[in-house]
Design an enzyme around this catalytic site. Structure first.
Site, PDB file in Angstrom:
ATOM      1  CB  ILE A 119      33.770  16.925 -13.751  1.00 43.04           C
ATOM      2  CG1 ILE A 119      34.601  17.767 -12.788  1.00 43.04           C
ATOM      3  CG2 ILE A 119      32.518  16.385 -13.049  1.00 43.04           C
ATOM      4  CD1 ILE A 119      33.884  18.985 -12.226  1.00 43.04           C
ATOM      5  N   PRO A 120      33.891  13.574 -15.163  1.00 43.42           N
ATOM      6  CG  PRO A 120      34.286  11.404 -14.398  1.00 43.42           C
ATOM      7  CD  PRO A 120      34.474  12.851 -14.034  1.00 43.42           C
ATOM      8  CB  CYS A 121      29.118  14.652 -17.071  1.00 45.99           C
ATOM      9  SG  CYS A 121      29.759  15.661 -18.409  1.00 45.99           S
ATOM     10  CG  HIS A 122      32.724  11.036 -20.558  1.00 47.34           C
ATOM     11  ND1 HIS A 122      33.492  11.957 -19.860  1.00 47.34           N
ATOM     12  CD2 HIS A 122      33.445   9.889 -20.579  1.00 47.34           C
ATOM     13  CE1 HIS A 122      34.619  11.384 -19.489  1.00 47.34           C
ATOM     14  NE2 HIS A 122      34.618  10.125 -19.916  1.00 47.34           N
TER      15      HIS A 122
END
Length: 157
Positions: A119-122
């Site tokens: 889950i690409p919160c970056h």
């Protein structure tokens, strides 16, 4: 709940999950030996993460089972829509959720994302393109964004 530790360019990752899906991918700040045996429920996640770090995967195809509030889950689902190699801002995230006034709540939910990388919160940055906070550390966020960047910089020297 099964867990496994794998080595990555960013340090050890702890992967947690079961037959319902992956519930957490966490950066470990201490060195932990890589798991010798990967539980069956985690083998696909481990394999896909390794492919990602090798540069051979741009999309994850896994069952995810993060634990959080309904709002957090909406934010995490929105995060999952950010394409590989792209970024968005916290304000745009709030707008995508239907209300620009939820920017702080969206940023808070982003920071509580239990499934790093997948889950690409970056991929969420400040509206001014700044590298805002990242639970795994700004240096990891920078590494991940550079890893996903379609533009490769070559050294002149």
């Amino acid at each position: 709940m099964s867990q496994s530790f794998i080595a990555s360019p960013l340090g050890t990752l702890e992967i947690t999950g079961d037959t319902q899906g992956i519930s957490a991918v966490t950066f470990m700040d201490e060195e932990i030996p890589q798991s010798e045996k990967i539980p069956e429920a985690l083998t696909t996640a481990v394999s896909q993460l390794q492919e990602y770090f090798e540069g051979n995967r741009t999309h994850f195809d896994l069952n995810l089972n993060p634990q959080g509030t309904d709002f957090q889950k909406r934010v995490w689902e929105e995060l999952s829509k950010i394409p590989f190699g792209k970024t968005t801002s916290y304000l745009q995230m709030a707008k995508n959720l239907g209300d620009p006034k939820v920017i702080r709540a969206a940023a808070s939910a982003n920071g509580k994302n239990p499934i790093a990388i997948i889950i690409p919160c970056h991929r969420v940055i400040g509206s001014d393109q700044s590298m805002t906070g990242y639970a795994g550390g700004i240096w990891r966020k920078k590494w991940l964004l550079k890893h996903e960047s379609p533009v490769t910089q070559q050294s002149l020297f």
